[in-house]
Write a protein that holds these residues in place. Structure first.
Motif, PDB file in Angstrom:
ATOM      1  N   LEU A 222      -4.359   2.072 -10.493  1.00  0.00           N
ATOM      2  CA  LEU A 222      -3.146   1.854  -9.697  1.00  0.00           C
ATOM      3  C   LEU A 222      -3.434   1.811  -8.200  1.00  0.00           C
ATOM      4  O   LEU A 222      -2.878   0.977  -7.485  1.00  0.00           O
ATOM      5  CB  LEU A 222      -2.129   2.958  -9.989  1.00  0.00           C
ATOM      6  N   GLY A 223      -4.284   2.729  -7.722  1.00  0.00           N
ATOM      7  CA  GLY A 223      -4.469   2.878  -6.285  1.00  0.00           C
ATOM      8  C   GLY A 223      -5.812   2.444  -5.742  1.00  0.00           C
ATOM      9  O   GLY A 223      -6.009   2.454  -4.523  1.00  0.00           O
ATOM     10  N   GLY A 224      -6.740   2.093  -6.614  1.00  0.00           N
ATOM     11  CA  GLY A 224      -8.064   1.693  -6.153  1.00  0.00           C
ATOM     12  C   GLY A 224      -9.011   2.864  -6.054  1.00  0.00           C
ATOM     13  O   GLY A 224      -8.605   4.012  -5.870  1.00  0.00           O
ATOM     14  N   ALA A 225     -10.304   2.581  -6.182  1.00  0.00           N
ATOM     15  CA  ALA A 225     -11.334   3.614  -6.143  1.00  0.00           C
ATOM     16  C   ALA A 225     -11.529   4.098  -4.711  1.00  0.00           C
ATOM     17  O   ALA A 225     -11.313   3.372  -3.746  1.00  0.00           O
ATOM     18  CB  ALA A 225     -12.639   3.072  -6.707  1.00  0.00           C
ATOM     19  N   ASP A 226     -11.963   5.366  -4.580  1.00  0.00           N
ATOM     20  CA  ASP A 226     -12.313   5.861  -3.258  1.00  0.00           C
ATOM     21  C   ASP A 226     -13.573   6.719  -3.314  1.00  0.00           C
ATOM     22  O   ASP A 226     -14.637   6.312  -2.868  1.00  0.00           O
ATOM     23  CB  ASP A 226     -11.143   6.590  -2.596  1.00  0.00           C
ATOM     24  N   ILE A 227     -13.517   7.907  -3.910  1.00  0.00           N
ATOM     25  CA  ILE A 227     -14.703   8.761  -3.969  1.00  0.00           C
ATOM     26  C   ILE A 227     -15.796   8.098  -4.799  1.00  0.00           C
ATOM     27  O   ILE A 227     -16.956   8.036  -4.402  1.00  0.00           O
ATOM     28  CB  ILE A 227     -14.349  10.150  -4.521  1.00  0.00           C
ATOM     29  N   CYS A 228     -15.450   7.645  -6.002  1.00  0.00           N
ATOM     30  CA  CYS A 228     -16.396   6.870  -6.813  1.00  0.00           C
ATOM     31  C   CYS A 228     -16.247   5.421  -6.386  1.00  0.00           C
ATOM     32  O   CYS A 228     -15.465   4.658  -6.967  1.00  0.00           O
ATOM     33  CB  CYS A 228     -16.100   7.043  -8.303  1.00  0.00           C
ATOM     34  N   GLY A 234      -7.455  -1.652  -6.849  1.00  0.00           N
ATOM     35  CA  GLY A 234      -6.215  -1.256  -7.497  1.00  0.00           C
ATOM     36  C   GLY A 234      -5.337  -2.461  -7.795  1.00  0.00           C
ATOM     37  O   GLY A 234      -5.517  -3.545  -7.240  1.00  0.00           O
ATOM     38  N   LEU A 235      -4.384  -2.277  -8.698  1.00  0.00           N
ATOM     39  CA  LEU A 235      -3.490  -3.367  -9.081  1.00  0.00           C
ATOM     40  C   LEU A 235      -2.407  -3.595  -8.031  1.00  0.00           C
ATOM     41  O   LEU A 235      -2.051  -2.691  -7.277  1.00  0.00           O
ATOM     42  CB  LEU A 235      -2.830  -3.052 -10.428  1.00  0.00           C
ATOM     43  N   ASP A 236      -1.893  -4.805  -8.035  1.00  0.00           N
ATOM     44  CA  ASP A 236      -0.779  -5.174  -7.151  1.00  0.00           C
ATOM     45  C   ASP A 236       0.500  -5.117  -7.979  1.00  0.00           C
ATOM     46  O   ASP A 236       0.617  -5.828  -8.984  1.00  0.00           O
ATOM     47  CB  ASP A 236      -1.010  -6.591  -6.625  1.00  0.00           C
ATOM     48  N   PRO A 237       1.480  -4.278  -7.590  1.00  0.00           N
ATOM     49  CA  PRO A 237       2.695  -4.161  -8.383  1.00  0.00           C
ATOM     50  C   PRO A 237       3.569  -5.410  -8.375  1.00  0.00           C
ATOM     51  O   PRO A 237       4.528  -5.497  -9.144  1.00  0.00           O
ATOM     52  CB  PRO A 237       3.420  -2.979  -7.739  1.00  0.00           C
ATOM     53  N   SER A 238       3.246  -6.392  -7.536  1.00  0.00           N
ATOM     54  CA  SER A 238       4.058  -7.613  -7.466  1.00  0.00           C
ATOM     55  C   SER A 238       3.488  -8.755  -8.300  1.00  0.00           C
ATOM     56  O   SER A 238       4.133  -9.796  -8.442  1.00  0.00           O
ATOM     57  CB  SER A 238       4.203  -8.059  -6.010  1.00  0.00           C
ATOM     58  N   THR A 239       2.283  -8.582  -8.833  1.00  0.00           N
ATOM     59  CA  THR A 239       1.654  -9.629  -9.629  1.00  0.00           C
ATOM     60  C   THR A 239       1.141  -9.048 -10.941  1.00  0.00           C
ATOM     61  O   THR A 239       0.953  -7.838 -11.073  1.00  0.00           O
ATOM     62  CB  THR A 239       0.485 -10.289  -8.873  1.00  0.00           C
ATOM     63  N   SER A 240       0.869  -9.919 -11.896  1.00  0.00           N
ATOM     64  CA  SER A 240       0.363  -9.485 -13.203  1.00  0.00           C
ATOM     65  C   SER A 240      -1.090  -9.023 -13.085  1.00  0.00           C
ATOM     66  O   SER A 240      -1.880  -9.616 -12.342  1.00  0.00           O
ATOM     67  CB  SER A 240       0.466 -10.658 -14.182  1.00  0.00           C
ATOM     68  N   PRO A 241      -1.474  -7.936 -13.783  1.00  0.00           N
ATOM     69  CA  PRO A 241      -0.697  -7.155 -14.744  1.00  0.00           C
ATOM     70  C   PRO A 241       0.102  -5.996 -14.136  1.00  0.00           C
ATOM     71  O   PRO A 241       0.796  -5.292 -14.855  1.00  0.00           O
ATOM     72  CB  PRO A 241      -1.768  -6.612 -15.680  1.00  0.00           C
ATOM     73  N   GLY A 242      -0.009  -5.809 -12.809  1.00  0.00           N
ATOM     74  CA  GLY A 242       0.693  -4.681 -12.192  1.00  0.00           C
ATOM     75  C   GLY A 242       2.197  -4.722 -12.405  1.00  0.00           C
ATOM     76  O   GLY A 242       2.824  -3.687 -12.628  1.00  0.00           O
ATOM     77  N   ASN A 243       2.772  -5.923 -12.366  1.00  0.00           N
ATOM     78  CA  ASN A 243       4.216  -6.020 -12.527  1.00  0.00           C
ATOM     79  C   ASN A 243       4.657  -5.964 -13.985  1.00  0.00           C
ATOM     80  O   ASN A 243       5.852  -6.067 -14.272  1.00  0.00           O
ATOM     81  CB  ASN A 243       4.758  -7.285 -11.852  1.00  0.00           C
ATOM     82  N   ALA A 258      -0.700  17.047  -3.770  1.00  0.00           N
ATOM     83  CA  ALA A 258       0.559  17.797  -3.765  1.00  0.00           C
ATOM     84  C   ALA A 258       1.708  16.987  -3.184  1.00  0.00           C
ATOM     85  O   ALA A 258       1.520  16.070  -2.383  1.00  0.00           O
ATOM     86  CB  ALA A 258       0.389  19.083  -2.951  1.00  0.00           C
ATOM     87  N   ASP A 259       2.925  17.329  -3.647  1.00  0.00           N
ATOM     88  CA  ASP A 259       4.175  16.890  -3.031  1.00  0.00           C
ATOM     89  C   ASP A 259       4.404  15.382  -3.069  1.00  0.00           C
ATOM     90  O   ASP A 259       4.997  14.808  -2.149  1.00  0.00           O
ATOM     91  CB  ASP A 259       4.256  17.382  -1.576  1.00  0.00           C
ATOM     92  N   GLN A 260       3.974  14.747  -4.149  1.00  0.00           N
ATOM     93  CA  GLN A 260       4.290  13.334  -4.338  1.00  0.00           C
ATOM     94  C   GLN A 260       5.579  13.215  -5.146  1.00  0.00           C
ATOM     95  O   GLN A 260       5.904  14.083  -5.965  1.00  0.00           O
ATOM     96  CB  GLN A 260       3.137  12.619  -5.041  1.00  0.00           C
ATOM     97  N   SER A 261       6.305  12.142  -4.944  1.00  0.00           N
ATOM     98  CA  SER A 261       7.621  11.994  -5.570  1.00  0.00           C
ATOM     99  C   SER A 261       7.552  11.949  -7.093  1.00  0.00           C
ATOM    100  O   SER A 261       8.526  12.281  -7.766  1.00  0.00           O
ATOM    101  CB  SER A 261       8.299  10.725  -5.060  1.00  0.00           C
ATOM    102  N   MET A 284      -1.426   3.694  -4.520  1.00  0.00           N
ATOM    103  CA  MET A 284      -0.924   4.261  -5.768  1.00  0.00           C
ATOM    104  C   MET A 284       0.575   4.524  -5.691  1.00  0.00           C
ATOM    105  O   MET A 284       1.306   4.348  -6.680  1.00  0.00           O
ATOM    106  CB  MET A 284      -1.688   5.547  -6.070  1.00  0.00           C
ATOM    107  N   ASN A 285       1.060   4.909  -4.525  1.00  0.00           N
ATOM    108  CA  ASN A 285       2.480   5.222  -4.357  1.00  0.00           C
ATOM    109  C   ASN A 285       3.371   3.992  -4.476  1.00  0.00           C
ATOM    110  O   ASN A 285       4.596   4.125  -4.598  1.00  0.00           O
ATOM    111  CB  ASN A 285       2.718   5.912  -3.014  1.00  0.00           C
ATOM    112  N   LYS A 286       2.800   2.808  -4.462  1.00  0.00           N
ATOM    113  CA  LYS A 286       3.587   1.601  -4.697  1.00  0.00           C
ATOM    114  C   LYS A 286       4.110   1.557  -6.134  1.00  0.00           C
ATOM    115  O   LYS A 286       5.048   0.827  -6.431  1.00  0.00           O
ATOM    116  CB  LYS A 286       2.761   0.360  -4.392  1.00  0.00           C
ATOM    117  N   PHE A 287       3.480   2.357  -7.008  1.00  0.00           N
ATOM    118  CA  PHE A 287       3.911   2.448  -8.401  1.00  0.00           C
ATOM    119  C   PHE A 287       4.747   3.705  -8.650  1.00  0.00           C
ATOM    120  O   PHE A 287       4.988   4.067  -9.794  1.00  0.00           O
ATOM    121  CB  PHE A 287       2.692   2.455  -9.331  1.00  0.00           C
ATOM    122  N   ALA A 288       5.173   4.370  -7.579  1.00  0.00           N
ATOM    123  CA  ALA A 288       5.858   5.657  -7.724  1.00  0.00           C
ATOM    124  C   ALA A 288       7.084   5.568  -8.620  1.00  0.00           C
ATOM    125  O   ALA A 288       7.416   6.522  -9.336  1.00  0.00           O
ATOM    126  CB  ALA A 288       6.255   6.206  -6.353  1.00  0.00           C
TER     127      ALA A 288
END
Length: 336
Positions: A222-228, A234-243, A258-261, A284-288
């Motif tokens: 959902l949000g893309g790799a960072d540490i690894c 990450g996927l785009d929530p406006s295009t397939s397969p994210g949408n 912590a403290d995510q919606s 990742m929060n675009k998929f909240a």
């Protein structure tokens, strides 16, 4: 990821045993009813008392006579329905409406049971017969056999749905494997598998779920790799397969923030030792709106930065405690 976190995660899960077989996707009895000469079928969703051991196979003459005599009091009685259920045949009379509907040039359609199965709108755009209305992607925890603890969740989500199945996100994470190598493999395969299914079945609703190390992968999808680090943005929530993602679930995430919606349970306000980076978290929060992250405050993985005290079982038993809650939320999000 810090060596202490990988060691902790490995130690917590090494002794746990998980059945390789997913929970059976139980089927309810099919009901067939004849209404005004038309036959309809649906899957029984009633959990009340068991059906009687015997039932009349036809409308008793006494019942028919009583219905006839009381027709005026019952707005002409109502149609008789004969249905077969669990090998038994039942008959009953439906009360006629208490008011006459507005006049129309077309005759009203025969009454239909509210639970009659009908093709879901999502299936209309799929031409491949292997496509399902609901398709679940499972990302397993460290050193689990496929599908791992989430097999129980897949069974609960698909229970009662006419068109539902799952597939495992493929990656090697057995004991002794390199953590980031496994996560990067899962990231790539997960995106590739979801993309392939969405291309084949463009009208299907997708569900993504990940547990423990698999939660790291689900979050990266959902949000893309960072540490690894890797090529996964990450996927785009406006295009397939994210949408196509109708619901996403994360359990015991070792990248918990912590403290995510979308955080649920009493660990919502606590982070892990290795929280997701701000850039990855923002994506990742675009998929909240379709996401839930389950974290218990006593889980030594997702709530590791908290005060504790910690209990290993609270990392291992999410699906013993929250399967029904999670599956119910998924069905609600998908419109069932």
């Amino acid at each position: 990821m810090s060596p202490r976190s990988v060691t902790l995660l490995s130690a917590l899960l090494a002794a746990s045993s998980v059945s390789a077989a997913p929970a059976a996707l139980q089927k309810r009895d099919m009901v067939t009813a004849v209404i005004d000469g038309q036959t309809v079928s649906w899957e029984n969703n009633w959990f009340g008392a068991p059906a009687p051991t015997a039932a009349p196979t036809a409308i008793p003459s006494s019942v028919a006579a009583a219905a006839s005599s009381s027709a005026a009091a019952n707005n002409a009685g109502g149609q008789w329905i004969t249905a077969s259920f669990a090998g038994e045949v039942f008959s009953w009379q439906v009360n006629a409406p208490t008011a006459t509907p507005a006049a129309t040039s077309a005759a009203p359609a025969p009454a239909q049971p509210t639970s009659v199965a009908a093709p879901q709108p999502s299936q209309a755009g799929n031409t491949d017969p292997s496509c399902k209305d609901v398709h679940i992607f499972l990302s397993k925890g460290w050193n689990e056999p496929y599908p791992g603890r989430q097999g129980k969740l897949a069974g609960a989500i698909c229970y009662g749905l006419d068109s539902c199945d799952y597939e495992d996100i493929l990656y090697y994470n057995a004991e002794g494997s390199d953590y980031c190598t496994a996560v990067s493999e899962g990231d790539k395969n997960g995106i590739d598998q979801m993309t392939a299914y969405a291309n084949k079945c463009p009208a299907s609703k997708l569900v993504l779920t990940g547990y423990s190390q698999g939660a790291n992968i689900a979050g990266d999808i959902l949000g893309g790799a960072d540490i690894c680090a890797g090529l996964n943005p990450g996927l785009d929530p406006s295009t397939s397969p994210g949408n196509k993602i109708g619901a996403a679930l994360i359990f015991g995430d070792n990248r918990h923030v912590a403290d995510q919606s979308y955080n649920v349970l009493n660990g919502s306000s606590v982070s892990s030792n290795d929280p997701r980076s701000p850039d990855s978290l923002a994506r990742m929060n675009k998929f909240a709106g379709v996401l839930r992250s389950y974290c218990d405050q006593a889980d030594p993985v997702c709530a590791a930065a908290g005060p504790g005290p910690f209990t290993v079982d609270n990392h291992l038993n999410y699906f013993d405690r929250y399967t029904d809650d999670a599956a119910g939320w998924v069905k609600y999000m998908l419109g069932y």
